[in-house]
Design an enzyme around this catalytic site. Structure first.
Site, mmCIF file in Angstrom:
data_model
loop_
_atom_site.group_PDB
_atom_site.id
_atom_site.type_symbol
_atom_site.label_atom_id
_atom_site.label_comp_id
_atom_site.label_asym_id
_atom_site.label_seq_id
_atom_site.Cartn_x
_atom_site.Cartn_y
_atom_site.Cartn_z
ATOM 1 N N ASP A 2 0.831 -1.203 0.000
ATOM 2 C CA ASP A 2 0.000 0.000 0.000
ATOM 3 C C ASP A 2 0.865 1.252 0.000
ATOM 4 O O ASP A 2 1.987 1.250 0.512
ATOM 5 C CB ASP A 2 -0.912 -0.012 1.243
ATOM 6 C CG ASP A 2 -2.098 0.933 1.076
ATOM 7 O OD1 ASP A 2 -2.387 1.343 -0.060
ATOM 8 O OD2 ASP A 2 -2.735 1.261 2.097
ATOM 9 N N ARG A 56 2.169 -5.038 6.057
ATOM 10 C CA ARG A 56 1.421 -4.009 5.324
ATOM 11 C C ARG A 56 2.238 -2.726 5.327
ATOM 12 O O ARG A 56 2.628 -2.230 6.377
ATOM 13 C CB ARG A 56 0.056 -3.728 5.963
ATOM 14 C CG ARG A 56 -0.685 -2.656 5.164
ATOM 15 C CD ARG A 56 -2.069 -2.356 5.684
ATOM 16 N NE ARG A 56 -2.734 -1.450 4.742
ATOM 17 C CZ ARG A 56 -3.982 -1.543 4.337
ATOM 18 N NH1 ARG A 56 -4.750 -2.488 4.805
ATOM 19 N NH2 ARG A 56 -4.491 -0.670 3.478
ATOM 20 N N ARG A 74 -12.061 1.558 -8.753
ATOM 21 C CA ARG A 74 -11.225 2.749 -8.991
ATOM 22 C C ARG A 74 -11.527 3.318 -10.390
ATOM 23 O O ARG A 74 -12.114 2.627 -11.230
ATOM 24 C CB ARG A 74 -9.744 2.364 -8.888
ATOM 25 C CG ARG A 74 -9.368 2.042 -7.466
ATOM 26 C CD ARG A 74 -7.877 2.009 -7.271
ATOM 27 N NE ARG A 74 -7.602 1.840 -5.850
ATOM 28 C CZ ARG A 74 -6.429 1.991 -5.294
ATOM 29 N NH1 ARG A 74 -5.385 2.315 -6.011
ATOM 30 N NH2 ARG A 74 -6.270 1.822 -3.995
ATOM 31 N N ARG A 99 -0.941 8.942 -10.110
ATOM 32 C CA ARG A 99 -0.985 7.718 -9.310
ATOM 33 C C ARG A 99 -0.324 6.537 -10.034
ATOM 34 O O ARG A 99 0.344 5.714 -9.416
ATOM 35 C CB ARG A 99 -2.449 7.361 -8.986
ATOM 36 C CG ARG A 99 -3.137 8.358 -8.067
ATOM 37 C CD ARG A 99 -4.578 7.926 -7.801
ATOM 38 N NE ARG A 99 -4.631 6.584 -7.273
ATOM 39 C CZ ARG A 99 -4.449 6.282 -5.984
ATOM 40 N NH1 ARG A 99 -4.223 7.225 -5.118
ATOM 41 N NH2 ARG A 99 -4.505 5.029 -5.586
ATOM 42 N N LEU A 157 11.395 -20.189 -4.711
ATOM 43 C CA LEU A 157 10.314 -19.364 -4.157
ATOM 44 C C LEU A 157 9.023 -19.500 -4.970
ATOM 45 O O LEU A 157 9.059 -19.495 -6.200
ATOM 46 C CB LEU A 157 10.763 -17.889 -4.165
ATOM 47 C CG LEU A 157 9.696 -16.858 -3.781
ATOM 48 C CD1 LEU A 157 9.376 -16.928 -2.281
ATOM 49 C CD2 LEU A 157 10.148 -15.445 -4.149
ATOM 50 N N ASN A 192 1.240 3.372 -2.957
ATOM 51 C CA ASN A 192 1.738 3.824 -4.264
ATOM 52 C C ASN A 192 1.188 5.202 -4.622
ATOM 53 O O ASN A 192 1.913 6.075 -5.107
ATOM 54 C CB ASN A 192 1.313 2.850 -5.374
ATOM 55 C CG ASN A 192 1.966 1.504 -5.244
ATOM 56 O OD1 ASN A 192 2.906 1.338 -4.472
ATOM 57 N ND2 ASN A 192 1.483 0.526 -6.000
ATOM 58 N N SER A 216 -7.236 -5.828 -5.504
ATOM 59 C CA SER A 216 -8.341 -6.383 -4.723
ATOM 60 C C SER A 216 -9.652 -6.314 -5.514
ATOM 61 O O SER A 216 -9.764 -5.554 -6.487
ATOM 62 C CB SER A 216 -8.499 -5.603 -3.414
ATOM 63 O OG SER A 216 -9.019 -4.317 -3.677
ATOM 64 N N THR A 217 -10.627 -7.065 -5.073
ATOM 65 C CA THR A 217 -11.957 -7.010 -5.694
ATOM 66 C C THR A 217 -12.463 -5.558 -5.667
ATOM 67 O O THR A 217 -13.046 -5.074 -6.631
ATOM 68 C CB THR A 217 -12.933 -7.911 -4.896
ATOM 69 O OG1 THR A 217 -12.363 -9.207 -4.796
ATOM 70 C CG2 THR A 217 -14.273 -8.014 -5.574
ATOM 71 N N GLU A 242 1.709 -13.435 12.295
ATOM 72 C CA GLU A 242 2.249 -12.242 12.942
ATOM 73 C C GLU A 242 2.023 -11.071 11.994
ATOM 74 O O GLU A 242 2.258 -11.188 10.785
ATOM 75 C CB GLU A 242 3.750 -12.417 13.214
ATOM 76 C CG GLU A 242 4.062 -13.521 14.202
ATOM 77 C CD GLU A 242 3.441 -13.268 15.575
ATOM 78 O OE1 GLU A 242 3.387 -12.096 16.004
ATOM 79 O OE2 GLU A 242 2.998 -14.246 16.213
ATOM 80 N N HIS A 272 2.403 3.345 -9.153
ATOM 81 C CA HIS A 272 2.328 1.906 -9.406
ATOM 82 C C HIS A 272 3.562 1.423 -10.181
ATOM 83 O O HIS A 272 4.051 0.316 -9.952
ATOM 84 C CB HIS A 272 1.044 1.567 -10.171
ATOM 85 C CG HIS A 272 -0.217 1.893 -9.398
ATOM 86 N ND1 HIS A 272 -0.388 1.534 -8.084
ATOM 87 C CD2 HIS A 272 -1.355 2.548 -9.756
ATOM 88 C CE1 HIS A 272 -1.572 1.950 -7.659
ATOM 89 N NE2 HIS A 272 -2.175 2.580 -8.659
HETATM 90 C C1 FPP Z 1 -1.907 0.128 -3.317
HETATM 91 O O1 FPP Z 1 -1.491 1.444 -3.409
HETATM 92 C C2 FPP Z 1 -1.421 -0.645 -4.444
HETATM 93 C C3 FPP Z 1 -2.212 -1.220 -5.382
HETATM 94 C C4 FPP Z 1 -3.660 -1.164 -5.371
HETATM 95 C C5 FPP Z 1 -1.638 -1.942 -6.509
HETATM 96 C C6 FPP Z 1 -0.332 -2.577 -6.255
HETATM 97 C C7 FPP Z 1 0.170 -3.078 -7.536
HETATM 98 C C8 FPP Z 1 1.452 -3.036 -7.921
HETATM 99 C C9 FPP Z 1 2.555 -2.523 -7.088
HETATM 100 C C10 FPP Z 1 1.779 -3.594 -9.226
HETATM 101 C C11 FPP Z 1 1.929 -5.062 -9.064
HETATM 102 C C12 FPP Z 1 2.624 -5.621 -10.193
HETATM 103 C C13 FPP Z 1 3.005 -6.897 -10.243
HETATM 104 C C14 FPP Z 1 3.777 -7.364 -11.398
HETATM 105 C C15 FPP Z 1 2.665 -7.836 -9.179
HETATM 106 P P1 FPP Z 1 -2.609 2.549 -3.473
HETATM 107 O O2 FPP Z 1 -2.830 2.913 -4.890
HETATM 108 O O3 FPP Z 1 -3.817 2.099 -2.740
HETATM 109 O O4 FPP Z 1 -1.890 3.708 -2.699
HETATM 110 P P2 FPP Z 1 -2.586 4.797 -1.780
HETATM 111 O O5 FPP Z 1 -3.155 4.053 -0.606
HETATM 112 O O6 FPP Z 1 -1.436 5.656 -1.396
HETATM 113 O O7 FPP Z 1 -3.604 5.505 -2.616
#
Ligand code: FPP
Length: 247
Positions: A21, A189, A72, A34, A132, A23, A66-67, A208, A38
């Site tokens: 979380d 998280r 968004r 935004r 992994l 990004n 997530s669902t 944990e 990502h």
């Molecule tokens: C939460 O940040 C992040 C997401 C909803 C998406 C996470 C996805 C990636 C990092 C890309 C994954 C790629 C691969 C290849 C697995 P947010 O947008 O909710 O941030 P905020 O809470 O600051 O708005």
């Protein structure tokens, strides 16, 4: 000296799950859009996959979509889908080189065909890897998963395939998308919020929990090691007493 050397390899969490979380806030702080957050988040995915593999973690589950994320703005959803596909396409050779296998959990039928098909190709291409196990939670929510499990168990009961009195925790486990995957030992998280947001609710009963204020794009290999070291300082009692654990 990297923090990796402080990790006790005899007491590793087998399964680490991560709610990535922050990004969006990372991008906003820099006056970027935004999606740029990502993009940086994908770099962190790469780094954390590398360090988890290097440490010897067996399972790494990342909450990538997530669902609820379907709600968004369409541009952000489209950008995320494209980004995931581009990243997977780019990273597949390195996943293979590092012996990492990919799998996914979630309601992936909701994903656009091009994204689901590309992910399935990577899953196929890495299926022989024995290191992994990288699990992407995509279009995933725990309540969706639990409702599905209940439906499957109910169908079996209605068709007299099972005796209701025989239903136990393992019957539920078997109907979840995570069957054959051990429960997470550690849930991390990032981003400062202290909640679990519909992620692996059944599976984290005894995990944990580790929360950090760092935004996901800022979360480093050392931060991941710090979370593991913190995990190793905890006493996991699973409802027993300390004395019973020491014996
Ligand atoms: C939460 O940040 C992040 C997401 C909803 C998406 C996470 C996805 C990636 C990092 C890309 C994954 C790629 C691969 C290849 C697995 P947010 O947008 O909710 O941030 P905020 O809470 O600051 O708005």
């Amino acid at each position: 000296m990297s923090l990796i050397e402080e990790i006790d390899i005899n007491r590793l969490p087998k399964h680490v799950a991560v709610i990535m979380d922050g990004n969006g806030r990372w991008a906003k702080k820099r006056n970027l859009c935004r999606s740029q957050g990502h993009v940086e988040g994908v770099n962190t995915v790469r780094k954390i996959t590398e360090i988890a593999s290097e440490i010897g973690i067996s399972y790494l589950t990342l909450y990538a979509f997530s669902t609820e994320n379907w709600n968004r703005p369409k541009e952000e959803v489209d950008a995320l889908m494209n980004l995931i596909v581009i990243a997977i396409e780019r990273e597949t050779p390195d996943l293979i080189k590092n012996n990492v296998s990919l799998s996914m959990i979630g309601d992936t039928n909701r994903m656009p065909d091009f994204a689901r098909e590309r992910l399935q190709k990577c899953i196929q291409d890495t299926s022989h890897c024995t290191g992994l196990k990288l699990i992407l939670a995509l279009s995933y929510s725990s309540r969706w998963e639990i409702v599905n499990a209940i439906k499957k168990i109910a169908i079996n009961a209605v068709n007299n395939n099972i005796d209701i009195n025989s239903i136990d925790e393992s019957s539920v486990d078997a109907m979840l998308t995570t069957n054959n995957i051990p429960d997470p030992d550690l849930l991390i998280r990032t981003g400062g919020d202290v909640r679990v947001s519909n992620f692996l609710l059944w599976q984290i009963a005894y995990s944990e929990l580790y929360f950090t204020h760092k935004f996901w794009p800022d979360f480093s290999k050392d931060d991941f090691c710090e979370a593991i070291i913190d995990f190793q300082s905890r006493e996991r009692r699973f409802g027993k007493t300390s004395e019973q654990i020491i014996i």
